[in-house]
Design a protein around this motif. Structure first.
Motif, PDB file in Angstrom:
ATOM      1  N   VAL A 484       0.834  -1.198   0.000  1.00  0.00           N
ATOM      2  CA  VAL A 484       0.000   0.000   0.000  1.00  0.00           C
ATOM      3  C   VAL A 484       0.869   1.248   0.000  1.00  0.00           C
ATOM      4  CG1 VAL A 484      -1.690   1.331   1.338  1.00  0.00           C
ATOM      5  CG2 VAL A 484      -1.953  -1.144   1.101  1.00  0.00           C
ATOM      6  N   TYR A 485       1.947   1.227   0.772  1.00  0.00           N
ATOM      7  CA  TYR A 485       2.883   2.365   0.789  1.00  0.00           C
ATOM      8  C   TYR A 485       3.436   2.624  -0.603  1.00  0.00           C
ATOM      9  CZ  TYR A 485       7.200   4.961   1.608  1.00  0.00           C
ATOM     10  OH  TYR A 485       8.218   5.875   1.543  1.00  0.00           O
ATOM     11  N   LYS A 486       3.837   1.560  -1.283  1.00  0.00           N
ATOM     12  CA  LYS A 486       4.417   1.693  -2.627  1.00  0.00           C
ATOM     13  C   LYS A 486       3.416   2.312  -3.593  1.00  0.00           C
ATOM     14  CE  LYS A 486       7.021  -1.051  -6.017  1.00  0.00           C
ATOM     15  NZ  LYS A 486       6.278  -0.792  -7.241  1.00  0.00           N
ATOM     16  N   ASP A 491       1.689   6.769  -6.954  1.00  0.00           N
ATOM     17  CA  ASP A 491       0.507   7.277  -7.654  1.00  0.00           C
ATOM     18  C   ASP A 491       0.493   8.801  -7.587  1.00  0.00           C
ATOM     19  OD1 ASP A 491      -1.827   7.410  -9.015  1.00  0.00           O
ATOM     20  OD2 ASP A 491      -2.967   6.126  -7.664  1.00  0.00           O
ATOM     21  N   VAL A 492       1.051   9.447  -8.615  1.00  0.00           N
ATOM     22  CA  VAL A 492       1.186  10.907  -8.619  1.00  0.00           C
ATOM     23  C   VAL A 492      -0.160  11.580  -8.839  1.00  0.00           C
ATOM     24  CG1 VAL A 492       2.330  12.875  -9.715  1.00  0.00           C
ATOM     25  CG2 VAL A 492       3.542  10.700  -9.482  1.00  0.00           C
ATOM     26  N   ASN A 497      -8.201   5.389  -3.780  1.00  0.00           N
ATOM     27  CA  ASN A 497      -7.768   5.427  -2.388  1.00  0.00           C
ATOM     28  C   ASN A 497      -7.157   4.071  -2.056  1.00  0.00           C
ATOM     29  OD1 ASN A 497      -7.465   5.421   0.373  1.00  0.00           O
ATOM     30  ND2 ASN A 497      -9.609   5.832   0.843  1.00  0.00           N
ATOM     31  N   HIS A 498      -5.831   3.999  -2.078  1.00  0.00           N
ATOM     32  CA  HIS A 498      -5.147   2.726  -1.845  1.00  0.00           C
ATOM     33  C   HIS A 498      -5.211   2.291  -0.391  1.00  0.00           C
ATOM     34  CE1 HIS A 498      -3.727   2.976  -5.929  1.00  0.00           C
ATOM     35  NE2 HIS A 498      -3.136   4.139  -5.689  1.00  0.00           N
ATOM     36  N   VAL A 499      -5.485   3.208   0.523  1.00  0.00           N
ATOM     37  CA  VAL A 499      -5.531   2.874   1.948  1.00  0.00           C
ATOM     38  C   VAL A 499      -6.681   1.919   2.253  1.00  0.00           C
ATOM     39  CG1 VAL A 499      -5.581   3.846   4.287  1.00  0.00           C
ATOM     40  CG2 VAL A 499      -4.523   5.143   2.429  1.00  0.00           C
ATOM     41  N   ILE A 561      -8.634  12.146  -2.236  1.00  0.00           N
ATOM     42  CA  ILE A 561      -7.928  10.889  -2.502  1.00  0.00           C
ATOM     43  C   ILE A 561      -6.417  11.093  -2.387  1.00  0.00           C
ATOM     44  CG2 ILE A 561      -7.481   9.120  -4.240  1.00  0.00           C
ATOM     45  CD1 ILE A 561     -10.298   9.734  -5.363  1.00  0.00           C
ATOM     46  N   ARG A 562      -5.930  12.176  -2.961  1.00  0.00           N
ATOM     47  CA  ARG A 562      -4.485  12.456  -2.914  1.00  0.00           C
ATOM     48  C   ARG A 562      -4.011  12.610  -1.472  1.00  0.00           C
ATOM     49  NH1 ARG A 562      -2.025  17.131  -2.433  1.00  0.00           N
ATOM     50  NH2 ARG A 562      -3.900  18.309  -2.934  1.00  0.00           N
TER      51      ARG A 562
END
Length: 580
Positions: A484-486, A491-492, A497-499, A561-562
């Motif tokens: 998830v960190y990666k 993701d610029v 929302n990867h979290v 999201i960012r």
């Protein structure tokens, strides 16, 4: 239970009659100030760190002040501000603002309204708002690329400078237009004052922003406006007749202040502006295309006043919908269960919960088990003694249940950080020796920070997030955190929302059990079970307020999201720093 500093409250009034009219009909030329004061006091729940007002007087001659502003800090700021009001400040346009700091910035400098001065009346601009912008850095870069140099880096000041710049361009457009018509001198000024199109200013300003907002403004020439974000995240209500046009953050404020019926008040729609011109004519105008509605559900659960008709009914539904889960938690033993609530905001959902049981033909025992005591000062610097003080913020009613025989069901509106549960509530409830404590939240698990005006911006502050991380560590799933960190780091231009992946391996019940384990004070004897509102239950209770990013992670704007992805990056990197 855990106080959340919230967005802010706005109040605006445009008097449409001469001041003498209000003197004759209502007995005071201070009618505008009296109503503004009442509107602000009725919204004190929305901000207690500072308050400010502004007025515009259209009848003043050149060489005399026509635009006034007063600001103050602290919980008594409203009283302090209005104590400075003088008769010459009475005018036709009024603005009021109540502030909570949601970005850590405090001090009189950051209290609204913000004022931009100019010798041309039409170029004077006063702004206040209920907002938090998620792309301040991009707007700052846009301004500096044009050659501007904002004095302060913050969304309020940058908005003032951007909108002020667009207002300058609108005035200059009208200047050229007046010249082309052969006008000269004071006639040009009159032409500009009478023809300002504030919608032009709003369109060319608000198109640059991502965030939740209700932006309000006054110009020195007598324009007034309020514009709502395209997603409808933040609320605004208005009323107009032949005497007044008024705007506030909550419907009951207008109902009480002006003795209005529910049906007489309208809600400003997403992307829409209410514009009142110098001559008093008003109209609605679509400034930005409306996006998918994301009106904030937390307004309904917690922040807005429960005296609103719809909110009252929604909070009752939130309570009643929890009853099946509560019955399961107490093993159906209602006869040996005491029902109560955490004062004060959970009271309405408590009524809904108990009314629901009674409608099923069940007799429920209700008691006021918990009392909110005075806010204790934390002047003691020793951590252990401060924690002991925190444990006494709440008190209990001794003898309100039968020790070791009665279950205790206690409802709150939300569980955010869990600090108050651990340091105060669980400790003090344990003194009653209930057979079991069922801690109920009328909202779902709060899993994600808010970036639209509420002070929960760090993931690690949320007990649901901390519980999920602990479960990941216990089950040897460290690779999930790294993955998830990666994704968040790489993701610029995030569209996802990867979290949300952090929660996917676990059920709500698994996270509930871990939260209890984490928050359970040392030495506590009573068993504890958590019951949270379901997402489906929230949507059923508040169908017209689908903004649920706190619970689902579905942020309505790219900026949200960012920022949540960046929050996870910050969380991981802070841990790595501590390990070095």
């Amino acid at each position: 239970m855990e106080e959340l500093k919230h967005e802010c409250g706005v109040a605006m009034i445009r008097l449409l009659k001469p001041l003498d009219y209000y003197q004759q009909k209502y007995g005071s030329k201070a009618y505008g100030f009296n109503k503004l004061y009442l509107m602000m006091e009725k919204q004190h729940n929305r901000g207690q760190e500072g308050a400010g007002i502004a007025t515009v007087c259209l009848k003043k001659e050149p060489g005399t002040e026509y635009m006034f502003r007063e600001k103050a800090e602290g919980k008594d700021a409203i009283t302090e501000v209005f104590s400075r009001v003088t008769p010459e400040m009475a005018g036709e346009l009024y603005m009021g603002h109540l502030r909570y700091s949601t970005t850590g910035r405090s001090g009189l400098t950051f209290v609204h309204p913000f004022l931009r001065r100019n010798n041309w009346r039409a170029k004077n601009l006063c702004l206040c708002g209920n907002f938090n912008m998620t792309n301040v850095s991009e707007v700052f870069e846009f301004l500096t690329a044009q050659g501007q140099s904002p004095r302060i880096y913050g969304d309020s000041y940058i908005t003032l400078e951007l909108m002020g710049h667009r207002l300058d361009r609108e005035v200059e457009r009208l200047y050229d237009e007046a010249k082309s018509k052969g006008l000269e001198g004071i006639d040009i000024t009159r032409y500009i004052d009478e023809h300002v199109e504030i919608a032009n200013v709003l369109r060319t300003t608000m198109q640059h922003y991502d965030g939740g907002y209700v932006m309000c403004g006054l110009t020195g020439s007598g324009e007034m406006f309020s514009v709502r974000d395209p997603w409808g995240i933040r609320p605004a209500f208005y009323y107009r007749d032949d005497e007044i046009v008024v705007i506030a953050s909550e419907r009951p404020v207008l109902q009480t202040t002006f003795d209005l019926a529910y049906e007489e008040i309208r809600e400003l729609q997403p992307g829409q502006a209410l514009i009142v011109h110098r001559n008093g004519e008003s109209h609605l105008e679509q400034i930005m295309p409306a996006q998918e509605l994301s009106a904030c559900s937390f307004e309904r659960i917690y922040f807005s006043r429960g005296s609103d008709r719809d909110i009252y009914l929604e909070r009752k539904r939130l309570g009643e919908q929890l009853n099946p889960a509560i019955m399961q938690a107490v093993g159906g033993d209602v006869a040996n269960t005491v029902f109560s609530y955490i004062p004060n905001t959970a009271e309405v959902s408590f009524y809904g919960m108990t009314d629901g049981f009674r409608r099923q033909g069940l007799s429920v025992r209700t008691e006021k088990v918990v009392w909110k005591d005075i806010k204790l000062r934390t002047f003691i610097t020793d951590n252990n003694e401060r924690n002991d003080l925190a444990a006494h913020v709440y008190d209990i009613t001794y003898g309100s249940l039968r020790p070791y025989e009665d279950n205790l069901v206690i409802i709150d509106d939300s569980i955010v950080r869990g600090t108050t549960l651990k340091e105060s509530i669980f400790k003090i409830l344990d003194r009653l020796h209930p057979k079991k404590i069922v801690m109920v939240s009328s909202s779902p698990q709060i899993r994600y920070p808010d970036y639209y005006g509420i002070d929960m911006s760090r993931l690690e502050e949320l007990c649901a997030f901390r519980a999920a991380i602990e479960l990941i560590k216990e089950r040897g799933m460290h690779q999930l955190i790294a993955a998830v960190y990666k994704r968040c780091k790489e993701d610029v231009a995030p569209l996802e929302n990867h979290v949300r992946r952090i929660y996917e391996p676990f059920t709500v019940e698994e996270i509930n059990r871990k939260i209890v384990e984490m928050l359970r004070p040392e030495g506590m004897q009573s068993p504890v079970e958590l019951v949270f509102q379901s997402i489906e239950g929230l949507r059923k209770a508040c169908p017209h307020y689908p903004g649920d990013w706190y619970f689902t992670g579905h942020y309505p704007t790219p900026g949200g999201i960012r920022l949540v992805n960046q929050a996870f990056v910050n969380y991981v990197e802070n841990i790595l720093k501590k390990q070095l």
